[in-house]
Design a protein around this motif. Structure first.
Motif, short mmCIF file in Angstrom:
data_model
loop_
_atom_site.label_atom_id
_atom_site.label_comp_id
_atom_site.label_asym_id
_atom_site.label_seq_id
_atom_site.Cartn_x
_atom_site.Cartn_y
_atom_site.Cartn_z
N GLY A 165 0.82 -1.21 0.00
CA GLY A 165 0.00 0.00 0.00
C GLY A 165 0.85 1.25 0.00
O GLY A 165 2.08 1.20 0.13
N TYR A 166 0.17 2.38 -0.15
CA TYR A 166 0.85 3.67 -0.08
C TYR A 166 0.55 4.35 1.25
O TYR A 166 -0.52 4.17 1.83
CB TYR A 166 0.39 4.59 -1.22
N ILE A 167 1.50 5.15 1.70
CA ILE A 167 1.32 5.94 2.91
C ILE A 167 1.89 7.33 2.69
O ILE A 167 2.88 7.50 1.99
CB ILE A 167 1.97 5.25 4.12
N ARG A 168 1.23 8.33 3.28
CA ARG A 168 1.70 9.72 3.26
C ARG A 168 2.09 10.10 4.68
O ARG A 168 1.33 9.87 5.62
CB ARG A 168 0.60 10.67 2.77
N ILE A 169 3.25 10.70 4.83
CA ILE A 169 3.77 11.04 6.15
C ILE A 169 4.34 12.46 6.12
O ILE A 169 5.02 12.83 5.17
CB ILE A 169 4.87 10.05 6.57
N THR A 170 4.07 13.22 7.17
CA THR A 170 4.75 14.50 7.38
C THR A 170 5.26 14.55 8.80
O THR A 170 4.69 13.93 9.71
CB THR A 170 3.84 15.72 7.15
N GLY A 171 6.35 15.24 9.01
CA GLY A 171 6.91 15.36 10.35
C GLY A 171 8.30 15.93 10.32
O GLY A 171 8.60 16.84 9.53
N LYS A 172 9.18 15.36 11.15
CA LYS A 172 10.55 15.85 11.27
C LYS A 172 11.51 14.68 11.33
O LYS A 172 11.20 13.64 11.93
CB LYS A 172 10.72 16.69 12.55
N LEU A 173 12.69 14.85 10.76
CA LEU A 173 13.79 13.96 11.03
C LEU A 173 14.45 14.48 12.30
O LEU A 173 14.68 15.70 12.44
CB LEU A 173 14.79 13.96 9.87
N VAL A 174 14.75 13.58 13.23
CA VAL A 174 15.15 14.03 14.56
C VAL A 174 16.35 13.27 15.11
O VAL A 174 16.72 12.20 14.61
CB VAL A 174 13.97 13.89 15.56
N GLU A 175 16.92 13.85 16.14
CA GLU A 175 17.89 13.17 17.01
C GLU A 175 17.26 13.09 18.39
O GLU A 175 16.76 14.10 18.90
CB GLU A 175 19.20 13.93 17.08
N VAL A 176 17.28 11.90 18.97
CA VAL A 176 16.67 11.69 20.29
C VAL A 176 17.75 11.31 21.28
O VAL A 176 18.61 10.48 20.98
CB VAL A 176 15.59 10.59 20.23
N SER A 177 17.73 11.91 22.48
CA SER A 177 18.71 11.58 23.51
C SER A 177 18.01 11.34 24.84
O SER A 177 16.88 11.78 25.07
CB SER A 177 19.74 12.71 23.64
N HIS A 178 18.71 10.62 25.72
CA HIS A 178 18.18 10.26 27.04
C HIS A 178 19.18 10.71 28.09
O HIS A 178 20.40 10.74 27.83
CB HIS A 178 17.96 8.74 27.10
N PRO A 179 18.73 11.07 29.30
CA PRO A 179 19.67 11.49 30.35
C PRO A 179 20.76 10.47 30.64
O PRO A 179 21.84 10.83 31.13
CB PRO A 179 18.76 11.68 31.57
N GLY A 181 22.57 9.09 28.53
CA GLY A 181 23.61 9.22 27.52
C GLY A 181 23.28 8.53 26.22
O GLY A 181 23.98 8.71 25.22
N TRP A 182 22.21 7.75 26.22
CA TRP A 182 21.77 7.05 25.00
C TRP A 182 21.31 8.07 23.96
O TRP A 182 20.71 9.08 24.28
CB TRP A 182 20.63 6.11 25.36
N ARG A 183 21.63 7.80 22.69
CA ARG A 183 21.30 8.74 21.62
C ARG A 183 20.90 7.96 20.37
O ARG A 183 21.46 6.90 20.07
CB ARG A 183 22.50 9.64 21.32
N TRP A 184 19.96 8.50 19.62
CA TRP A 184 19.47 7.87 18.38
C TRP A 184 19.32 9.00 17.36
O TRP A 184 18.57 9.94 17.58
CB TRP A 184 18.14 7.18 18.64
N THR A 185 20.02 8.91 16.24
CA THR A 185 20.09 10.03 15.30
C THR A 185 19.66 9.60 13.90
O THR A 185 20.06 8.55 13.41
CB THR A 185 21.52 10.60 15.22
N SER A 186 18.87 10.42 13.26
CA SER A 186 18.38 10.14 11.91
C SER A 186 19.45 10.40 10.86
O SER A 186 20.28 11.31 11.00
CB SER A 186 17.17 11.02 11.59
N SER A 187 19.40 9.62 9.80
CA SER A 187 20.14 9.96 8.59
C SER A 187 19.48 11.18 7.95
O SER A 187 18.26 11.38 8.06
CB SER A 187 20.12 8.79 7.60
N LEU A 188 20.27 11.97 7.26
CA LEU A 188 19.74 13.16 6.59
C LEU A 188 19.94 13.09 5.08
O LEU A 188 19.80 14.10 4.38
CB LEU A 188 20.40 14.42 7.14
N THR A 189 20.25 11.91 4.57
CA THR A 189 20.42 11.74 3.13
C THR A 189 19.78 10.44 2.69
O THR A 189 19.68 9.49 3.47
CB THR A 189 21.91 11.75 2.74
N ARG A 190 19.36 10.37 1.44
CA ARG A 190 18.76 9.15 0.90
C ARG A 190 19.79 8.32 0.15
O ARG A 190 19.44 7.30 -0.43
CB ARG A 190 17.60 9.47 -0.04
N SER A 191 21.02 8.73 0.13
CA SER A 191 22.03 8.05 -0.68
C SER A 191 22.94 7.14 0.12
O SER A 191 23.88 6.57 -0.42
CB SER A 191 22.87 9.08 -1.45
#
Length: 210
Positions: A165-179, A181-191
């Motif tokens: 199926g198809y899906i439409r999404i809007t939002g933000k690419l983000v970096e998430v951190s926790h007190p 020290g854990w961190r999760w960061t988005s890629s900013l390129t499709r290549s």
């Protein structure tokens, strides 16, 4: 009142109308720009590839994590696969990943011959003999995306996503951190591909197409 005078009044009214309309449109554009890149992105027609724009939105707290917006993001794409998750810090934020395809990777003749799997927050593809399209095109026209639902309504919409199926999404690419020290960061390129190449999407709206 003679015809000449009526004509002058009509011209004056027309000039005034267009001047007021031009000012109204200009102010509307200024208001849209003041709302930031995310609002601009959401006003754009969904393209056949992801739309990404710079953002200056401030970080915010979400479920005990600090979320830093990196870019405004929108996409309309084919769902190539979906995987649900229930364990780990990642699952506290993102209960599912969607492998999405656009451009030629949205065509059944291209993606159906591929062996597409997901697991451990990865998206993998394989083929026999030769890939249906060049490997770099597969990389640039598909991605595994970690979905963080902004609201319960968005969460329900995302859970309706099904392979094919198809899906439409809007939002933000983000970096998430926790007190901790854990961190999760988005890629900013499709290549990119491999480790750290997935998009981490804070999803503000989601619509599954029938």
């Amino acid at each position: 009142m003679n015809l000449s005078m009526l004509l002058k009044i009509a011209i004056a009214l027309a000039v005034a109308f267009f001047a007021i309309e031009k000012l109204r449109v200009h102010r509307a554009d200024q208001r849209l720009q003041s709302l930031g890149p995310a609002a601009v992105t959401q006003q754009q027609q969904f393209a056949d590839s992801p739309v990404q724009a710079a953002t200056s939105e401030a970080p915010f707290e979400f479920r005990g994590y600090q979320v830093k917006p990196l870019a405004a993001f929108a996409v309309r794409a084919r769902v190539l696969a979906r995987e649900d998750y229930h364990a780990g810090k990642e699952a506290e934020l993102s209960s599912l990943d969607l492998a999405l395809g656009w451009k030629r990777m949205a065509e059944p003749a291209v993606y159906e011959p591929l062996g597409i799997t997901q697991g451990n927050r990865w998206y993998r593809y394989s083929w026999r003999d030769q890939p249906p399209i060049p490997l770099q095109e597969i990389i640039e026209s598909s991605a595994n995306m970690h979905m963080i639902a902004a609201t319960p309504t968005v969460e329900r919409a995302l859970k309706k996503a099904r392979k094919g199926g198809y899906i439409r999404i809007t939002g933000k690419l983000v970096e998430v951190s926790h007190p901790s020290g854990w961190r999760w960061t988005s890629s900013l390129t499709r290549s990119d591909s491999g480790a750290h190449s997935c998009e981490l999407v804070f999803v503000e709206s989601a619509q599954v197409e029938d």
